[in-house]
Design a protein around this motif. Structure first.
Motif, PDB file in Angstrom:
ATOM      1  N   UNK A 164     -15.330  -2.418  -0.395  1.00 52.57           N
ATOM      2  CA  UNK A 164     -14.773  -1.123  -0.810  1.00 52.57           C
ATOM      3  C   UNK A 164     -14.665  -0.220   0.426  1.00 52.57           C
ATOM      4  N   UNK A 165     -13.506  -0.168   1.082  1.00 49.60           N
ATOM      5  CA  UNK A 165     -13.353   0.693   2.265  1.00 49.60           C
ATOM      6  C   UNK A 165     -13.501   2.168   1.899  1.00 49.60           C
ATOM      7  N   UNK A 166     -13.954   2.955   2.863  1.00 52.35           N
ATOM      8  CA  UNK A 166     -14.036   4.399   2.609  1.00 52.35           C
ATOM      9  C   UNK A 166     -12.637   4.987   2.545  1.00 52.35           C
ATOM     10  N   UNK A 167     -12.525   6.197   2.075  1.00 56.37           N
ATOM     11  CA  UNK A 167     -11.227   6.832   1.830  1.00 56.37           C
ATOM     12  C   UNK A 167     -10.385   6.940   3.098  1.00 56.37           C
ATOM     13  N   UNK A 168     -11.022   7.204   4.229  1.00 55.19           N
ATOM     14  CA  UNK A 168     -10.272   7.349   5.475  1.00 55.19           C
ATOM     15  C   UNK A 168      -9.695   6.009   5.920  1.00 55.19           C
ATOM     16  N   UNK A 169     -10.487   4.947   5.798  1.00 53.63           N
ATOM     17  CA  UNK A 169     -10.009   3.605   6.149  1.00 53.63           C
ATOM     18  C   UNK A 169      -8.877   3.195   5.220  1.00 53.63           C
ATOM     19  N   UNK A 170      -9.038   3.540   3.950  1.00 59.20           N
ATOM     20  CA  UNK A 170      -8.054   3.164   2.946  1.00 59.20           C
ATOM     21  C   UNK A 170      -6.697   3.808   3.230  1.00 59.20           C
ATOM     22  N   UNK A 171      -6.707   5.029   3.773  1.00 55.23           N
ATOM     23  CA  UNK A 171      -5.452   5.733   4.035  1.00 55.23           C
ATOM     24  C   UNK A 171      -4.581   5.007   5.059  1.00 55.23           C
ATOM     25  N   UNK A 173      -4.921   1.689   5.824  1.00 56.72           N
ATOM     26  CA  UNK A 173      -4.923   0.241   5.589  1.00 56.72           C
ATOM     27  C   UNK A 173      -3.620  -0.188   4.913  1.00 56.72           C
ATOM     28  N   UNK A 174      -3.000  -1.213   5.448  1.00 51.50           N
ATOM     29  CA  UNK A 174      -1.779  -1.774   4.860  1.00 51.50           C
ATOM     30  C   UNK A 174      -2.179  -2.910   3.920  1.00 51.50           C
ATOM     31  N   UNK A 175      -2.094  -2.670   2.617  1.00 45.69           N
ATOM     32  CA  UNK A 175      -2.517  -3.671   1.654  1.00 45.69           C
ATOM     33  C   UNK A 175      -1.575  -3.714   0.451  1.00 45.69           C
ATOM     34  N   UNK A 176      -1.566  -4.864  -0.223  1.00 43.21           N
ATOM     35  CA  UNK A 176      -0.757  -5.020  -1.429  1.00 43.21           C
ATOM     36  C   UNK A 176      -1.505  -4.437  -2.631  1.00 43.21           C
ATOM     37  N   UNK A 177      -0.754  -3.802  -3.541  1.00 38.76           N
ATOM     38  CA  UNK A 177      -1.347  -3.300  -4.769  1.00 38.76           C
ATOM     39  C   UNK A 177      -0.246  -3.018  -5.784  1.00 38.76           C
ATOM     40  N   UNK A 178      -0.478  -3.413  -7.031  1.00 44.84           N
ATOM     41  CA  UNK A 178       0.486  -3.116  -8.090  1.00 44.84           C
ATOM     42  C   UNK A 178       0.336  -1.684  -8.595  1.00 44.84           C
ATOM     43  N   UNK A 179      -0.835  -1.065  -8.342  1.00 41.69           N
ATOM     44  CA  UNK A 179      -1.113   0.277  -8.838  1.00 41.69           C
ATOM     45  C   UNK A 179      -1.316   1.238  -7.674  1.00 41.69           C
ATOM     46  N   UNK A 180      -1.090   2.514  -7.948  1.00 45.84           N
ATOM     47  CA  UNK A 180      -1.326   3.552  -6.948  1.00 45.84           C
ATOM     48  C   UNK A 180      -2.787   3.977  -7.052  1.00 45.84           C
ATOM     49  N   UNK A 181      -3.631   3.407  -6.197  1.00 49.24           N
ATOM     50  CA  UNK A 181      -5.065   3.628  -6.279  1.00 49.24           C
ATOM     51  C   UNK A 181      -5.520   4.619  -5.217  1.00 49.24           C
ATOM     52  N   UNK A 182      -6.558   5.410  -5.572  1.00 43.29           N
ATOM     53  CA  UNK A 182      -7.016   6.430  -4.630  1.00 43.29           C
ATOM     54  C   UNK A 182      -8.497   6.306  -4.296  1.00 43.29           C
ATOM     55  N   UNK A 183      -9.309   5.777  -5.214  1.00 40.06           N
ATOM     56  CA  UNK A 183     -10.750   5.681  -4.966  1.00 40.06           C
ATOM     57  C   UNK A 183     -11.317   4.425  -5.609  1.00 40.06           C
ATOM     58  N   UNK A 184     -12.494   4.047  -5.144  1.00 38.16           N
ATOM     59  CA  UNK A 184     -13.155   2.824  -5.615  1.00 38.16           C
ATOM     60  C   UNK A 184     -12.199   1.636  -5.577  1.00 38.16           C
ATOM     61  N   UNK A 185     -11.491   1.510  -4.449  1.00 38.67           N
ATOM     62  CA  UNK A 185     -10.505   0.439  -4.300  1.00 38.67           C
ATOM     63  C   UNK A 185     -11.179  -0.760  -3.614  1.00 38.67           C
ATOM     64  N   UNK A 186     -11.232  -1.864  -4.331  1.00 40.61           N
ATOM     65  CA  UNK A 186     -11.824  -3.082  -3.794  1.00 40.61           C
ATOM     66  C   UNK A 186     -10.726  -3.881  -3.092  1.00 40.61           C
ATOM     67  N   UNK A 187     -10.928  -4.153  -1.821  1.00 44.50           N
ATOM     68  CA  UNK A 187      -9.927  -4.848  -1.004  1.00 44.50           C
ATOM     69  C   UNK A 187     -10.394  -6.268  -0.701  1.00 44.50           C
ATOM     70  N   UNK A 188      -9.524  -7.224  -0.975  1.00 48.57           N
ATOM     71  CA  UNK A 188      -9.797  -8.629  -0.665  1.00 48.57           C
ATOM     72  C   UNK A 188      -8.937  -9.023   0.526  1.00 48.57           C
ATOM     73  N   UNK A 189      -9.584  -9.489   1.582  1.00 49.31           N
ATOM     74  CA  UNK A 189      -8.878  -9.840   2.820  1.00 49.31           C
ATOM     75  C   UNK A 189      -9.045 -11.329   3.109  1.00 49.31           C
ATOM     76  N   UNK A 190      -7.908 -12.000   3.346  1.00 47.19           N
ATOM     77  CA  UNK A 190      -7.919 -13.427   3.695  1.00 47.19           C
ATOM     78  C   UNK A 190      -7.227 -13.582   5.045  1.00 47.19           C
ATOM     79  N   UNK A 191      -7.984 -13.342   6.112  1.00 45.66           N
ATOM     80  CA  UNK A 191      -7.456 -13.461   7.468  1.00 45.66           C
ATOM     81  C   UNK A 191      -6.122 -12.742   7.633  1.00 45.66           C
ATOM     82  N   UNK A 192      -5.175 -13.429   8.279  1.00 47.56           N
ATOM     83  CA  UNK A 192      -3.846 -12.862   8.491  1.00 47.56           C
ATOM     84  C   UNK A 192      -2.924 -13.103   7.300  1.00 47.56           C
TER      85      UNK A 192
END
Length: 390
Positions: A164-171, A173-192
């Motif tokens: 769960x990245x902090x809000x500043x990191x999340x801003x 971060x380039x990530x895929x998401x179907x929803x417009x999320x603002x907090x408590x965002x769990x990010x799954x990273x698989x290398x590149x």
């Protein structure tokens, strides 16, 4: 009853844990069983296109698990006492299968996004396979490229990180998401390969996925839907298809590489023989019709193995000679298919008489009807006696 704002998700901390203890905050009788809320749980609810975990709580099987406004609800077959500490156990084989598939989906969707710029707009992980929907057209070659690259990612055994990245990191971060999320965002990273917002448990490294096999694809809602399987499901699928292939090798007396050509040759031979049989059957049936004296008195005929085509030829030919004709082809004991053709009376009226006198059903036009009857030959002949040609 104790209340909480959200259930502690133990599976976030450890996707491989199978047993836990928790306090019962509430238990209510519903149409779906007993809705139980715990202070914490290992049970992943039905969410994000993935089926829920299955297992038991204090020995009672979970019927389903849902999440509403951060509260996870377990539906059980029996009630639990509020305030008690209970023991939960999930079916890890089911959990692990879901983990393998969901991690595989992330790799595929990440590759589709990076390679073709298409977005995953739908995902469903069911009991037999998973489907992934993309908002663009993918060809067979495109899919083969994605599948090959996805399996390379598996061979590389890359670490899968969920946090769960902090809000500043999340801003930033380039990530895929179907929803417009603002907090408590769990990010799954698989290398590149992929960075995506996701609530589900995943395997620790890509090597655990085993294999990704895309088994089908087609156009869907202006884009492309893929059907895929991973891990032990893919192994089972391969084993079944391998057995089928070996059987075909023996039946066709050919090797695997030549099966398709052998089947094409077999189809061509079947088509040739079918045409020959149709021609011979027509000659045979016309010969039968020619042997019946010409008189407008109607004709009822019983035979075996004529088939619909043979019955139609005889019925048409004899209707011209005898006014009307009913041809019955035996399909079993006191069971017949039939065709009735008529030039002088309504074939529907003959059918109506059959339906009235014996167990028959069918449909068609005044010129021709077809159907089936359950009666003896003598009962059918008696039912059709004295049909008026006027």
């Amino acid at each position: 009853m104790n209340t909480i704002t959200k259930t502690i998700k133990l599976y976030d901390a450890d996707a491989y844990s199978t047993e836990f203890e928790a306090s019962v905050l509430s238990c209510k009788k519903t149409d779906d069983g007993y809705a139980v809320v715990l202070d914490k749980t290992l049970f992943f609810p039905e969410e994000g296109g993935q089926s829920c975990d299955i297992g038991t709580i204090d020995g009672f099987p979970t019927k389903k698990v849902e999440i509403k406004n951060g509260i996870i609800i377990h539906f059980l077959t029996e009630p639990l006492q509020e305030g008690n500490t209970v023991f939960g156990k999930i079916d890890f084989a089911h959990r692990y299968r879901n983990m393998q598939h969901h991690s595989g989906e992330h790799i595929v969707s990440g590759l589709v996004c990076k390679t073709f710029g298409y977005t995953n707009v739908g995902f469903h992980l069911g009991k037999t396979d998973m489907t992934m929907d993309y908002d663009g057209d993918l060809s067979a070659l495109d899919i083969r490229v994605i599948e090959d690259a996805a399996n390379v990612a598996i061979y590389r055994n890359i670490e899968i990180i969920a946090n769960y990245p902090d809000s500043e990191t999340l801003k930033i971060l380039d990530y895929r998401s179907k929803l417009d999320l603002a907090q408590d965002v769990r990010i799954v990273t698989i290398g590149k390969y992929d960075v995506c917002a996701c609530c589900a448990p995943h395997v620790a490294r890509t090597g655990e996925i085993g294999i990704i096999k895309i088994v089908d694809f087609y156009r869907y809602k202006g884009g492309t839907r893929l059907h895929a399987i991973c891990g032990s499901d893919a192994l089972k699928d391969y084993a079944e298809k391998h057995d089928i292939t070996k059987c075909l090798n023996a039946l066709l007396s050919t090797n695997t590489e030549s099966i398709a050509d052998s089947v094409k040759n077999l189809q061509a031979e079947v088509s040739r023989l079918s045409s020959a049989v149709t021609a011979v059957t027509k000659k045979y049936c016309l010969a039968i019709a020619d042997g019946v004296p010409q008189a407008y008195e109607g004709y009822v005929m019983f035979d075996e193995q004529l088939g619909a085509g043979g019955m139609r030829v005889i019925a048409n030919a004899l209707a011209q000679k005898r006014g009307w004709c009913a041809v019955f082809d035996r399909t079993g004991k006191d069971a017949y298919n039939f065709i009735i053709a008529s030039e002088k009376v309504s074939a529907k009226s003959v059918l109506a008489l059959l339906c009235e006198k014996v167990s028959a059903r069918g449909g068609g036009s005044d010129r021709m009807v077809q159907g089936s009857a359950g009666a003896t030959e003598s009962e059918i002949r008696k039912a059709l006696d004295n049909i008026s040609l006027s």
